[in-house]
Enzyme design. Structure first.
Site, short mmCIF file in Angstrom:
data_model
loop_
_atom_site.label_atom_id
_atom_site.label_comp_id
_atom_site.label_asym_id
_atom_site.label_seq_id
_atom_site.Cartn_x
_atom_site.Cartn_y
_atom_site.Cartn_z
N ASP A 10 -4.58 -8.13 13.48
CA ASP A 10 -4.69 -7.21 12.36
C ASP A 10 -3.25 -6.84 11.97
O ASP A 10 -2.32 -6.99 12.79
CB ASP A 10 -5.49 -5.98 12.79
CG ASP A 10 -5.57 -4.93 11.70
OD1 ASP A 10 -5.84 -5.29 10.54
OD2 ASP A 10 -5.34 -3.74 12.02
N ASP A 12 -1.91 -3.67 9.72
CA ASP A 12 -1.56 -2.25 9.76
C ASP A 12 -2.09 -1.59 11.03
O ASP A 12 -3.28 -1.65 11.33
CB ASP A 12 -2.12 -1.53 8.53
CG ASP A 12 -1.63 -2.15 7.22
OD1 ASP A 12 -0.52 -2.70 7.22
OD2 ASP A 12 -2.36 -2.07 6.22
#
Length: 192
Positions: A10, A12
């Site tokens: 992922d 952020d």
């Protein structure tokens, strides 16, 4: 299927600091300490690193597609400058209400990466800081899921415990997650 070892990350809250107001430009993109070194370590160990990220800022009309792509080019360059490599970045531009197949926790982005790079998902690892990251890894059939405590990780731990959906490992941050992945890879019987 490709024998490449793959780690899905992922963005952020895992690679860079997250913000409740979204990351709208490169000036707001701040690397979490150790994340660049972690990606470099994975790269040197033969892992293909692919970023899987929801970016509803596009369809919310908060960020132009050209700005997002510019941020991603700069992210890849910073990783490269640090000795690592991001193979690709797959992002979902849709808002939650658009009910697409690519917004995590639906596995569309991982399936797109699998199809493009012929990845054996049973040997892949998904690393994220949210419940949806763990669920997408499980839904896609990734061999392992790792939750990091950065970003939304601490809230995710509580939610996952309440629902009985647990990751294979919880790490302090991406640096520790990468070390765990590499340790697991060295174990006898680890599937690659």
């Amino acid at each position: 299927m490709n024998p490449l070892k793959t780690v899905f990350l992922d963005r952020d809250g895992v690679i860079n600091e997250d913000s409740p107001d979204y990351i709208r430009c490169w000036a707001e993109f701040h690397f979490i300490p150790g994340s660049l070194d972690a990606i470099a370590r994975l790269t040197r160990s033969g892992f293909s690193v692919i970023v899987i990220t929801n970016q509803s800022v596009i369809n919310r009309r908060m960020v132009a597609l050209t700005e997002l792509e510019s941020m991603h080019r700069k992210l890849c360059q910073a990783v490269s400058d640090g000795g690592g490599r991001i193979t690709d970045i797959f992002y979902c531009p849709h808002r939650p209400d658009e009910d697409c197949d690519c917004r995590k926790p639906k596995p569309g982005l991982i399936f797109a990466a699998r199809d493009r790079y012929r990845i054996d998902l049973s040997s892949a690892v998904m690393v994220g800081d949210s419940v949806k990251d763990i669920l997408v890894g499980q839904a896609a059939g990734c061999g392992r899921t790792v939750l990091v405590k950065t970003g939304n990780g601490m809230n995710a731990i509580q939610t996952l415990e309440q629902t009985g959906q647990s990751p294979d490992h919880v790490a302090t941050d991406l640096d520790r997650a990468a070390r765990w992945i590499l340790d697991q890879h060295r174990q006898p019987g680890y599937r690659t």
